[in-house]
Design a protein around this motif. Structure first.
Motif, mmCIF file in Angstrom:
data_model
loop_
_atom_site.group_PDB
_atom_site.id
_atom_site.type_symbol
_atom_site.label_atom_id
_atom_site.label_comp_id
_atom_site.label_asym_id
_atom_site.label_seq_id
_atom_site.Cartn_x
_atom_site.Cartn_y
_atom_site.Cartn_z
ATOM 1 N N ALA A 98 33.317 35.042 34.865
ATOM 2 C CA ALA A 98 31.989 34.504 34.543
ATOM 3 C C ALA A 98 31.463 35.062 33.228
ATOM 4 O O ALA A 98 30.679 34.407 32.533
ATOM 5 C CB ALA A 98 31.008 34.832 35.675
ATOM 6 N N LEU A 99 31.928 36.258 32.867
ATOM 7 C CA LEU A 99 31.516 36.878 31.605
ATOM 8 C C LEU A 99 32.385 36.425 30.432
ATOM 9 O O LEU A 99 32.185 36.879 29.304
ATOM 10 C CB LEU A 99 31.567 38.408 31.732
ATOM 11 C CG LEU A 99 30.514 39.021 32.668
ATOM 12 C CD1 LEU A 99 30.823 40.503 32.910
ATOM 13 C CD2 LEU A 99 29.116 38.846 32.083
ATOM 14 N N GLY A 100 33.344 35.560 30.714
ATOM 15 C CA GLY A 100 34.192 35.032 29.644
ATOM 16 C C GLY A 100 35.396 35.879 29.318
ATOM 17 O O GLY A 100 36.032 35.682 28.271
ATOM 18 N N HIS A 101 35.750 36.819 30.201
ATOM 19 C CA HIS A 101 36.904 37.678 29.954
ATOM 20 C C HIS A 101 38.199 36.996 30.376
ATOM 21 O O HIS A 101 38.196 36.143 31.274
ATOM 22 C CB HIS A 101 36.760 38.998 30.731
ATOM 23 C CG HIS A 101 35.531 39.762 30.392
ATOM 24 N ND1 HIS A 101 34.995 40.741 31.202
ATOM 25 C CD2 HIS A 101 34.698 39.698 29.311
ATOM 26 C CE1 HIS A 101 33.906 41.249 30.652
ATOM 27 N NE2 HIS A 101 33.701 40.620 29.507
ATOM 28 N N GLU A 102 39.291 37.384 29.745
ATOM 29 C CA GLU A 102 40.615 36.954 30.206
ATOM 30 C C GLU A 102 40.982 37.782 31.441
ATOM 31 O O GLU A 102 40.815 39.004 31.442
ATOM 32 C CB GLU A 102 41.682 37.204 29.134
ATOM 33 C CG GLU A 102 41.686 36.229 27.987
ATOM 34 C CD GLU A 102 42.879 36.458 27.071
ATOM 35 O OE1 GLU A 102 43.930 36.947 27.553
ATOM 36 O OE2 GLU A 102 42.755 36.173 25.876
ATOM 37 N N VAL A 103 41.484 37.111 32.465
ATOM 38 C CA VAL A 103 41.905 37.828 33.668
ATOM 39 C C VAL A 103 43.316 37.375 34.034
ATOM 40 O O VAL A 103 43.570 36.178 34.196
ATOM 41 C CB VAL A 103 40.942 37.584 34.849
ATOM 42 C CG1 VAL A 103 41.406 38.377 36.069
ATOM 43 C CG2 VAL A 103 39.515 37.981 34.480
ATOM 44 N N HIS A 104 44.211 38.351 34.164
ATOM 45 C CA HIS A 104 45.616 38.085 34.450
ATOM 46 C C HIS A 104 45.993 38.745 35.777
ATOM 47 O O HIS A 104 45.545 39.856 36.082
ATOM 48 C CB HIS A 104 46.500 38.632 33.327
ATOM 49 C CG HIS A 104 46.140 38.089 31.977
ATOM 50 N ND1 HIS A 104 46.792 37.010 31.414
ATOM 51 C CD2 HIS A 104 45.178 38.462 31.088
ATOM 52 C CE1 HIS A 104 46.252 36.745 30.224
ATOM 53 N NE2 HIS A 104 45.274 37.614 30.009
ATOM 54 N N TRP A 105 46.833 38.061 36.541
ATOM 55 C CA TRP A 105 47.225 38.505 37.882
ATOM 56 C C TRP A 105 48.697 38.860 37.872
ATOM 57 O O TRP A 105 49.550 37.997 37.646
ATOM 58 C CB TRP A 105 46.951 37.371 38.847
ATOM 59 C CG TRP A 105 47.190 37.610 40.302
ATOM 60 C CD1 TRP A 105 47.248 38.807 40.964
ATOM 61 C CD2 TRP A 105 47.383 36.591 41.301
ATOM 62 N NE1 TRP A 105 47.462 38.603 42.305
ATOM 63 C CE2 TRP A 105 47.533 37.265 42.544
ATOM 64 C CE3 TRP A 105 47.424 35.194 41.275
ATOM 65 C CZ2 TRP A 105 47.742 36.566 43.737
ATOM 66 C CZ3 TRP A 105 47.622 34.507 42.454
ATOM 67 C CH2 TRP A 105 47.782 35.187 43.674
#
Length: 223
Positions: free
Chosen positions: A28-35
């Motif tokens: 929601a804050l616009g960060h890249e998130v990788h799993w």
């Protein structure tokens, strides 16, 4: 600055139980998130083809709901990481870090009862030493129901949070995602249950004086 986050999950669902609301907040804050999923059911003979197909479908659903920027599956044997040569695991973790160059890492707690969690923790800590991965500024441990709370020890190794994330705005979607893992959840009073998840969110929220929260242990924080 575009923050890049990687969550290391020894098994699919650890990421959601441990920091699902926080990952949604990052997005929601616009960060890249990788799993990064470390183990894969498909390499084990302990599961049927039907179970493996169901797991593949589940992972696709979960990735879509989180809107992960990438999904990395390292493909190791579940419940067998303690028998994997250290160099093999470290190389896979290093390649993951180098391919993304993340700022923030979420990892399982060092003293979780499951051996896979312990091995992933040690591996990520080794792979992310400052001289190996200078781009990593934050390393944060999450808690996992039925693993972190059962890491009993006569030494003082119990999970003692020093960071709380207000996830009040994200609990509904987190619960929606956890429903994808319905086969992994059991009924109350089993700790890994929907009631257990909600109870922990409320407890951590009360400790942080918000409606719902997730709790963490910060290992490294560089500003």
């Amino acid at each position: 600055m575009n923050k890049k986050v990687v969550v290391f999950a020894p098994h699919p669902d650890d990421e959601s139980l441990g920091c699902g609301g926080t990952l949604l907040k990052h997005k929601a804050l616009g960060h890249e998130v990788h799993w990064c999923i470390v183990t894969d059911m498909s390499v084990s003979d302990a599961y049927s083809l039907e179970q493996k197909k169901h797991r593949e479908d589940t992972l696709e659903q979960v990735a879509e709901l989180y809107e992960f920027d990438s999904v990395i599956n390292l493909g190791f044997q579940p419940a067998g990481l303690d028998s994997v040569p250290t160099g093999l695991l470290l190389n896979a973790l290093k390649e993951t870090l180098e391919s993304i160059k993340p700022n923030t890492l979420y990892v399982p707690y060092a003293f979780d009862v499951h051996s896979d969690h312990k091995v992933v923790y040690q591996g990520v800590i080794s792979a992310s030493k400052t001289f190996r991965a200078p781009y990593v500024s934050s390393i944060i441990c999450y808690e996992t129901l039925s693993e972190t709370d059962y890491g009993l020890s006569p030494s003082n190794t119990q999970f003692q949070p020093n960071m709380y994330v207000d996830t009040s705005d994200f609990i509904e979607k987190k619960h929606q995602i956890l429903k994808c893992y319905a086969s992994e959840m059991q009924s109350h009073p089993f700790p890994r249950s929907f009631k257990g998840v909600e109870a922990l969110e409320i407890l951590r929220g009360a400790q942080a004086f918000v409606d719902a929260a997730e709790a963490f242990v910060i290992l490294r924080q560089r500003w």
